[in-house]
Design an enzyme around this catalytic site. Sequence first.
Site, PDB file in Angstrom:
ATOM      1  N   ASP A   1       5.128  -2.655 -11.401  1.00 49.74           N
ATOM      2  CA  ASP A   1       5.158  -2.649  -9.945  1.00 49.74           C
ATOM      3  C   ASP A   1       4.247  -3.725  -9.366  1.00 49.74           C
ATOM      4  O   ASP A   1       4.503  -4.240  -8.274  1.00 49.74           O
ATOM      5  CB  ASP A   1       4.740  -1.268  -9.429  1.00 49.74           C
TER       6      ASP A   1
ATOM      7  N   CYS B   1       5.768  -4.912  -1.748  1.00 50.91           N
ATOM      8  CA  CYS B   1       7.173  -4.515  -1.730  1.00 50.91           C
ATOM      9  C   CYS B   1       7.985  -5.627  -1.090  1.00 50.91           C
ATOM     10  O   CYS B   1       7.762  -5.960   0.083  1.00 50.91           O
ATOM     11  CB  CYS B   1       7.372  -3.211  -0.948  1.00 50.91           C
TER      12      CYS B   1
ATOM     13  N   HIS C   1       1.685   8.005  -5.041  1.00 52.26           N
ATOM     14  CA  HIS C   1       1.776   6.553  -5.234  1.00 52.26           C
ATOM     15  C   HIS C   1       1.516   5.905  -3.877  1.00 52.26           C
ATOM     16  O   HIS C   1       2.406   5.846  -3.026  1.00 52.26           O
ATOM     17  CB  HIS C   1       3.174   6.205  -5.762  1.00 52.26           C
TER      18      HIS C   1
ATOM     19  N   ASN D   1      -0.650  -1.725  -4.470  1.00 48.68           N
ATOM     20  CA  ASN D   1      -0.964  -0.326  -4.762  1.00 48.68           C
ATOM     21  C   ASN D   1      -2.472  -0.090  -4.659  1.00 48.68           C
ATOM     22  O   ASN D   1      -3.272  -1.020  -4.707  1.00 48.68           O
ATOM     23  CB  ASN D   1      -0.528   0.008  -6.194  1.00 48.68           C
TER      24      ASN D   1
END
Length: 298
Positions: A14, A238, A205, A247
């Site tokens: 990610d 994102c 998350h 994150n």
Amino acid sequence: MTEQVKIVEVGPRDGLQNEKQPISFEQRKDFIVDLIHAGLKHIEVGSCVSAKWVPQMARSDELYATLPTDHGAQLSLLTPNLRGLESALAVGCKEVAVFTAASESFTQKNINCSIDESLEKFADVMALAKANDVKVRGYVSCIVDCPYEGAIAPKQVAKVVTQLFDMGCYEISLGETIGTATPDRVKQVWDACLSEMEAKYLAGHFHDTYGMAIANVYQSLQQGIRIFDSSLAGLGGCPYAKGAAGNVATEDLYYLLSRMGFDTGIDEHALMLASQRISQVLQRANPAHFAKAYAGCN
């Protein structure tokens, strides 16, 4: 006995998938090995997707196959479709992940289908995974706000989470994708989901766009959540949510949990060494608060 909190390190997938600069195969491998040495027991290695669409995730299955096996860590791969799962199975992967969203608009933008269609596509993946004794983790994006349609109703999140659980996902990670949430709104989401299932099946998350990620983790802890995704050096973002930050940093999550008395299994010195190394590879300052404080004290 000290209560344990499970940390799922998502930086290699990610985090790195959104990097603009090229990251070599060996640099990705070194990053994961550093994470293993730091004591992280749950690491998402990469994503079995087309390198054409996500070039930073190229050869994730090969990367998985080159990693050491004598460490006791659970390594996983993201497999959005049957082809991805077949690639993961070919290298002996025993845990994979699938993803959808609580927002119809986001799902259309991200994977070009509706929420229900995304879940239908998982049926073959779930069946093949079960036949091969492979665990499947589910991701749900946009649990609070969507960049296209605004606020998402908590009951809608709970509905999607329940569907993934009923399909066979052993754990569902709830993604606060664009980082706009505050603890009161996070509480509403957990309340809705916890009315449907036990906390042990749910993970948080959180993204840190407005600096609320750690506050939202703390709120989640108060409601019994004991699994959290994080990314070393706060890697991530994102591509479908303009302005979304990375994150929650693993360094900051570790600091919160360890100082609150939870057992994370992490070696602090090794974690900070891994943090320093990946920041050097990416040639940028580390945004993690604990990383900055640690560097100033050592």
